[in-house]
Design a protein around this motif. Structure first.
Motif, short mmCIF file in Angstrom:
data_model
loop_
_atom_site.label_atom_id
_atom_site.label_comp_id
_atom_site.label_asym_id
_atom_site.label_seq_id
_atom_site.Cartn_x
_atom_site.Cartn_y
_atom_site.Cartn_z
N LYS A 193 8.10 -9.78 2.42
CA LYS A 193 8.76 -9.71 3.73
C LYS A 193 8.01 -10.53 4.77
O LYS A 193 8.61 -11.30 5.53
N HIS A 194 6.70 -10.37 4.81
CA HIS A 194 5.93 -11.03 5.87
C HIS A 194 5.69 -12.50 5.56
O HIS A 194 5.55 -13.30 6.48
N THR A 195 5.68 -12.87 4.29
CA THR A 195 5.61 -14.29 3.95
C THR A 195 6.87 -14.98 4.42
O THR A 195 6.84 -16.08 4.97
N LYS A 196 8.00 -14.33 4.25
CA LYS A 196 9.28 -14.90 4.68
C LYS A 196 9.29 -15.10 6.19
O LYS A 196 9.74 -16.13 6.70
N LYS A 209 -5.15 -7.19 -1.46
CA LYS A 209 -5.68 -8.43 -0.88
C LYS A 209 -4.55 -9.38 -0.52
O LYS A 209 -4.56 -10.04 0.53
N GLN A 210 -3.53 -9.46 -1.39
CA GLN A 210 -2.39 -10.33 -1.13
C GLN A 210 -1.62 -9.86 0.11
O GLN A 210 -1.19 -10.66 0.94
N ALA A 211 -1.48 -8.54 0.23
CA ALA A 211 -0.76 -7.98 1.38
C ALA A 211 -1.54 -8.20 2.67
O ALA A 211 -0.95 -8.50 3.72
N GLU A 212 -2.86 -8.05 2.61
CA GLU A 212 -3.69 -8.27 3.80
C GLU A 212 -3.53 -9.69 4.32
O GLU A 212 -3.43 -9.93 5.52
N MET A 267 -3.20 8.12 11.13
CA MET A 267 -4.30 7.91 10.18
C MET A 267 -4.58 6.40 10.08
O MET A 267 -3.68 5.61 9.85
N LYS A 268 -5.82 6.02 10.30
CA LYS A 268 -6.19 4.61 10.28
C LYS A 268 -6.21 4.08 8.84
O LYS A 268 -6.23 4.82 7.87
N MET A 269 -6.25 2.74 8.75
CA MET A 269 -6.09 2.08 7.46
C MET A 269 -7.15 2.50 6.44
O MET A 269 -6.83 2.80 5.29
N GLN A 270 -8.42 2.56 6.86
CA GLN A 270 -9.48 2.93 5.92
C GLN A 270 -9.31 4.36 5.43
O GLN A 270 -9.54 4.67 4.25
N GLN A 271 -8.88 5.24 6.34
CA GLN A 271 -8.65 6.64 5.95
C GLN A 271 -7.53 6.74 4.91
O GLN A 271 -7.64 7.48 3.93
N ILE A 272 -6.47 5.99 5.14
CA ILE A 272 -5.35 6.02 4.19
C ILE A 272 -5.81 5.49 2.83
O ILE A 272 -5.49 6.08 1.79
N PHE A 273 -6.58 4.40 2.86
CA PHE A 273 -7.06 3.82 1.61
C PHE A 273 -7.95 4.80 0.86
O PHE A 273 -7.85 4.94 -0.37
N ASP A 274 -8.82 5.52 1.59
CA ASP A 274 -9.70 6.51 0.96
C ASP A 274 -8.88 7.63 0.32
O ASP A 274 -9.21 8.12 -0.77
N LYS A 278 -0.42 -9.09 12.06
CA LYS A 278 0.80 -8.33 12.30
C LYS A 278 0.43 -6.88 12.63
O LYS A 278 -0.35 -6.25 11.90
N PHE A 279 1.02 -6.36 13.73
CA PHE A 279 0.65 -5.03 14.20
C PHE A 279 1.90 -4.19 14.47
O PHE A 279 2.97 -4.73 14.77
N ARG A 280 1.72 -2.88 14.38
CA ARG A 280 2.80 -1.94 14.69
C ARG A 280 2.85 -1.69 16.20
O ARG A 280 1.98 -2.17 16.95
N GLU A 281 3.83 -0.90 16.63
CA GLU A 281 4.02 -0.65 18.05
C GLU A 281 2.81 0.03 18.70
O GLU A 281 2.57 -0.12 19.89
N ASN A 282 2.04 0.80 17.91
CA ASN A 282 0.88 1.50 18.46
C ASN A 282 -0.41 0.70 18.36
O ASN A 282 -1.48 1.20 18.69
N GLY A 283 -0.30 -0.54 17.88
CA GLY A 283 -1.48 -1.39 17.78
C GLY A 283 -2.17 -1.37 16.45
O GLY A 283 -3.09 -2.17 16.21
N ASP A 284 -1.79 -0.47 15.53
CA ASP A 284 -2.40 -0.44 14.20
C ASP A 284 -1.94 -1.64 13.38
O ASP A 284 -0.81 -2.13 13.55
N PRO A 285 -2.76 -2.14 12.45
CA PRO A 285 -2.31 -3.21 11.55
C PRO A 285 -1.06 -2.77 10.79
O PRO A 285 -0.94 -1.60 10.39
N PHE A 286 -0.14 -3.71 10.59
CA PHE A 286 1.10 -3.35 9.90
C PHE A 286 0.83 -2.89 8.47
O PHE A 286 1.63 -2.16 7.88
N LEU A 287 -0.30 -3.29 7.94
CA LEU A 287 -0.65 -2.86 6.58
C LEU A 287 -0.76 -1.35 6.47
O LEU A 287 -0.58 -0.78 5.39
#
Length: 650
Positions: free
Chosen positions: A79-82, A30-33, A1-8, A39-48
């Motif tokens: 985590k990602h700021t670190k 917004k802070q997380a973005e 499921m892509k990011m926009q779908q999850i957000f919806d 940053k991306f996952r193994e399948n190319g999706d944004p880590f978000l």
């Protein structure tokens, strides 16, 4: 499921959330973005996508509220700021940064959200495979590490999202994640009564740990699904008819055993798929007036009789947990009916109370499994129950929390389990007895503390030792672990024995010298044999403690009573005649130059003063006045080292 779908999907679930909660969630997003940009996952999706996926599971499948999802996004930002901004910083600098950031979160969002973020930050920094704890203790650590039970539920949701995306991971990571899930996370879900989540975690894990077995059992279940449904309907029709005829109020549930459960049973019983007789089971839940236990048991047996009259029963598989419930508290009647063509149906007969206990009595099974008497854990479980059942009404007050155990880390990440109120000294003995005995201080989270410092879960402790350090009696007040107490007592006895031994040896050597007798192995062997002692140390201790009268030793060695002698001394000592009773006294005069005695500097005795002798460890015998400032302490603590003294007449 892509990011926009999850957000919806998240927005659909949050229709009942307050405008403020939605606003804060969007700010956290917004802070997380920003933190996870690029940053991306193994399948190319944004880590978000991972963070939003975890949030969706918490909201839709576990039933928690939007602030929990907000905490997930903020934790991922940490985590990602670190990773991106803090390379080269020291651990102390990072801790200060986190504390400052958590204070800002509490101010901008809420103390509740900051508390969840703190818990997730702490637990995510731990490499569980390096802790060296048993699986049971690791699971207990995971659920009690944070005061807030939502942190554990977030960890479960996080793991579920990872397992659903495991196809994208390399094979070695797939196997590792699957094994961890079976060992830690699926049992936690089961213990919390989250059976759907537990089953999915097990199924997904088996898919990667035993792919061929998983496909075989899955295909078998799919091919026989229609037949099973028809069988259930045919089986239930006459049973329901009879229940209604007798006026018994009931509810019927049916379930098909999970792929993982079937595989486990095939492994345990070493049988084929066709020999698993409880692949599907039916539960008959009877409505009974509250607190009428006699009525409950009678109705369960009545339902059993109905089934027995309608079908052949596999009597060897009948289980009666009514008269004698399981150790976990589980109550039910289990009966297996044999249908035409040798097909089997397992029926569980329970009352509504029994079903509630089995399904929602989350603490019973857990506490039975080695955790009885844990007040802190019971309180934690009660909070999880309240949270899952009524999240909107849940109040997170942990002032009553009384953890009976803590989990503390070594500097290398190894995890140690200790009782509540354990000290740095307890931790030292948990590492190694010799480290405990030489423990001089500790570093707790980088802070220098004394050995009696009380520890809390999550502390990183480094023990500082000293070569000359020795246990003291006061140490027994600093420890709560029985092993530590035992080792301290043992060492104190050894030290005391050593001191007594030194004093006793000095007394014996000096007295033999006065008697002009040799001090050798033959003399020692003779005394040990006479007094029936096993070691030379025992002999010296007995002498020092005055259990052996030193005046009688000469009689033992010569075989007769010591003769009365005139004790002659050369100048500057004066001659004096001593009786037998006087042999227990040390005779001195004003000039101690030719004796092993010395006048104590603290009180400076003079000839004729009322004095006593004190046997020191390294400086021979010292003469003190009875009114010496140190006399009370010496006579009280070291009475066995006191000598009676006579001044020789001038």
């Amino acid at each position: 499921m892509k990011m926009q779908q999850i957000f919806d999907e998240i927005l659909k679930v949050c229709t009942n959330s307050s405008a403020l909660d939605i606003q804060l969630f969007n700010e956290a997003l917004k802070q997380a973005e920003k933190a996870m940009e690029g940053k991306f996952r193994e399948n190319g999706d944004p880590f978000l996508c991972h963070a939003l996926g975890v949030a969706l599971i918490l909201l839709r499948e576990i039933g928690l509220l939007l602030p929990t999802a907000t905490a997930v996004l903020l934790h991922e930002s940490f985590k990602h700021t670190k990773i991106t901004e803090l390379a080269g910083r020291s651990g102390e600098e990072e801790l200060k940064r986190q504390e400052k950031a958590l204070e800002a979160i509490a101010k901008q969002y809420s103390a509740e959200v900051a508390q969840m973020v703190r818990g997730m930050n702490k637990i995510s920094s731990i490499n569980l495979t390096d802790t060296k704890l048993s699986a049971d203790n690791l699971r207990k650590f995971l659920v009690t590490y944070s005061d807030d039970p939502r942190v554990t539920l977030i960890k479960l949701a996080d793991r579920l999202e990872v397992m659903r995306s495991l196809d994208f991971f390399p094979k070695n990571k797939q196997e590792k994640k699957a094994a961890e899930t079976l060992l830690l996370y699926a049992p936690i879900a089961h213990q919390l009564g989250m059976y759907n989540l537990k089953t999915e975690l097990e199924e997904l894990s088996l898919r990667y740990t035993e792919p061929e077995k998983y496909r075989f059992i899955s295909n078998k279940l799919k091919s026989s699904g229609g037949e099973r449904q028809q069988l259930i309907e045919e089986y239930l029709a006459p049973v329901e008819k009879e229940l209604k005829k007798r006026g018994i109020q009931y509810e019927i549930k049916s379930r098909t055993k999970s792929v993982y459960s079937i595989w486990r049973k095939m492994q345990a019983q070493q049988v084929d798929f066709e020999k698993i007789y409880d692949i599907f089971a039916i539960r008959i839940i009877i409505e009974v007036p509250k607190d009428d236990r006699a009525k409950e048991e009678a109705l369960c047996w009545e339902v059993y009789t109905i089934i027995e009259n309608l079908y052949e029963i596999a009597s060897q598989r009948t289980r009666n947990w009514l008269s004698k419930p399981k150790s976990s508290g589980y109550e039910a009647l289990h009966v297996t009916a044999i249908l035409p063509r040798q097909r089997y149906v397992e029926v569980q007969i329970r009352t509504r109370r029994m079903d509630d206990e089995a399904e929602r009595g989350r603490a019973a099974h857990w506490l039975y499994k080695g955790m009885k008497g844990s007040e802190g854990l019971q309180f934690w479980l009660d909070n999880v129950t309240a949270l899952l059942e009524k999240p909107a009404e849940y109040k997170h007050d942990f002032s009553k929390l009384k953890a009976d155990e803590i989990f503390v880390f070594t500097p290398t990440g190894e995890l140690r389990r200790l009782p509540a109120n354990a000290s740095a000294l307890d931790f030292a003995f948990a590492i190694h007895t010799n480290i405990g005995l030489k423990c001089a201080a500790a570093l707790v989270n980088g802070r220098h503390v004394s050995i009696k410092e009380k520890l809390t879960t999550g502390d990183v402790v480094e023990i500082l030792t000293a070569k000359n350090q020795k246990p003291a009696l006061a140490w027994l007040d600093y420890v709560v672990v029985p092993k530590a107490r035992s080792k301290i007592k043992q060492k104190l006895v050894e030290e005391e024995t050593k001191k007594y031994s030194e004093v006793g040896k000095e007394l014996l050597v000096r007295r033999l010298k006065n008697w002009k007798m040799e001090f050798n192995d033959e003399v020692l062997a003779s005394l040990m044999k006479h007094y029936k002692l096993k070691t030379i140390t025992d002999l010296y201790v007995e002498i020092a403690k005055e259990k052996i009268n030193i005046a009688n030793v000469r009689e033992v060695l010569t075989g007769g009573a010591p003769p009365v002698e005139k004790k002659k001394v050369e100048k500057p000592l004066h001659s004096v005649e001593l009786s037998d009773n006087d042999l227990n006294y040390l005779a001195i005069d004003a000039d101690l130059g030719r004796t092993s005695c010395k006048l104590a500097k603290c009180c400076k005795p003079a000839y004729g003063d009322d004095v006593f002798g004190f046997v020191t460890i390294n400086e021979g015998i010292k003469i003190h006045r009875f009114d010496c400032p140190n006399a009370a302490r010496l006579l009280d603590q070291f009475n066995y080292r006191q000598l009676k003294v006579h001044w020789l007449p001038k």
